[in-house]
Design a protein around this motif. Structure first.
Motif, PDB file in Angstrom:
ATOM      1  N   LEU A 118     -22.824  17.206  41.524  1.00 38.10           N
ATOM      2  CA  LEU A 118     -22.920  16.336  42.691  1.00 38.10           C
ATOM      3  C   LEU A 118     -23.243  14.896  42.320  1.00 38.10           C
ATOM      4  N   GLU A 119     -24.178  14.686  41.414  1.00 37.39           N
ATOM      5  CA  GLU A 119     -24.575  13.318  41.085  1.00 37.39           C
ATOM      6  C   GLU A 119     -23.409  12.517  40.527  1.00 37.39           C
ATOM      7  N   ALA A 120     -22.629  13.130  39.663  1.00 42.54           N
ATOM      8  CA  ALA A 120     -21.466  12.438  39.105  1.00 42.54           C
ATOM      9  C   ALA A 120     -20.434  12.164  40.190  1.00 42.54           C
ATOM     10  N   ARG A 121     -20.253  13.114  41.110  1.00 42.45           N
ATOM     11  CA  ARG A 121     -19.304  12.943  42.202  1.00 42.45           C
ATOM     12  C   ARG A 121     -19.733  11.784  43.109  1.00 42.45           C
ATOM     13  N   VAL A 122     -21.008  11.725  43.430  1.00 46.03           N
ATOM     14  CA  VAL A 122     -21.533  10.654  44.288  1.00 46.03           C
ATOM     15  C   VAL A 122     -21.359   9.300  43.624  1.00 46.03           C
ATOM     16  N   GLU A 123     -21.686   9.214  42.343  1.00 44.18           N
ATOM     17  CA  GLU A 123     -21.536   7.942  41.613  1.00 44.18           C
ATOM     18  C   GLU A 123     -20.078   7.475  41.646  1.00 44.18           C
ATOM     19  N   THR A 124     -19.163   8.390  41.406  1.00 43.89           N
ATOM     20  CA  THR A 124     -17.746   8.050  41.378  1.00 43.89           C
ATOM     21  C   THR A 124     -17.270   7.531  42.727  1.00 43.89           C
ATOM     22  N   LEU A 125     -17.661   8.211  43.804  1.00 39.21           N
ATOM     23  CA  LEU A 125     -17.204   7.823  45.131  1.00 39.21           C
ATOM     24  C   LEU A 125     -17.820   6.505  45.589  1.00 39.21           C
TER      25      LEU A 125
END
Length: 245
Positions: A118-125
């Motif tokens: 989730l953290e990587a997904r949030v950063e990317t978005l």
């Protein structure tokens, strides 16, 4: 995919006889609609045509009075949670928690969907929608356009198969309209099935491969963008919707 999932040639979104009544008022009237994988449909119509109701019913936020909706093979009446798992929604209201930051909103919705990494997904978005420098600020401190970009990121956090976009360009400047186009057309992210409502005919033609006109709850015109007869579209809109797109 499980046994209920769509396969091969089955439509990603299948609507049959979709009707929504509010007392004596009919907001949607016997809509039939099918979209294949990665197909993009723009729905035009004046205020009161039923566009927002259509998005709300497709998003399972409102129950239809009659008819059926299936997304990825799942029936919205029998398996609404499975339908929600496959859709991302940007509505008139952002449905963001104003006291939380952009980052916290995405984290919250990501946890609801059980997003892995989730953290990587949030950063990317956050970077994708150009909000990263202000990611720690409360939503209430952001402009309407910035909030709309966070709402776009929120709609994508669980990597849905279908995007439902109700006038998603609200408050966006030219640079971020270009970002919206790249998202819808699958250039900035993997392509997906899209239903977009708008008042803007040119934007509809730019973003989507099919265009439909909704008037008084009925689909009164549909055509592929490449084969669109603009004169026929304007005529249908003037005669049956009572306003120019």
């Amino acid at each position: 995919m499980g046994d209920s999932e769509t396969s091969g040639m089955d439509p990603i979104v299948a609507v049959q006889g979709l009707t929504k009544r509010y007392g004596a008022q009919t907001a949607l009237d016997q809509l039939d609609l099918c979209l294949d994988r990665n197909e993009r449909l723009a729905v035009l119509g004046p205020n009161g045509a039923g566009k927002t109701t259509l998005i709300a019913v497709l998003a399972t936020l409102v129950r239809p009075s009659a008819g059926t909706l299936r997304v990825m093979g799942y029936d919205s009446a029998a398996a609404p949670n499975e339908v929600r798992r496959h859709i991302g929604v940007v509505a008139h209201q952002t449905y963001l928690y104003e006291e939380l930051s952009a980052r916290e909103n995405l984290q919250f919705f990501g946890r609801l969907h059980g997003v892995q990494d989730l953290e990587a997904r949030v950063e990317t978005l956050l970077k994708l929608v150009d909000i990263y420098p202000r990611r720690h600020e409360p939503i209430a401190n952001l402009s309407r356009g910035m909030q709309q970009r966070v709402a776009l990121a929120r709609a994508l956090v669980h990597d849905p198969d279908v995007l439902l976009l109700d006038e998603p360009d609200t408050g966006l400047d030219q640079a971020h309209l270009a970002l919206l186009a790249s998202l819808v057309q699958g250039r900035a992210i993997p392509a997906r099935t899209v239903i977009l409502t708008t008042h803007n005919l040119e934007r509809a033609l730019e973003l989507c491969g099919r265009v439909a006109v909704l008037a008084q709850g009925r689909l009164v015109y549909q055509a592929a963008s490449a084969a669109l007869d603009r004169a026929a579209l304007h005529d249908a809109y003037h005669r049956l919707a009572g306003a120019a797109p």
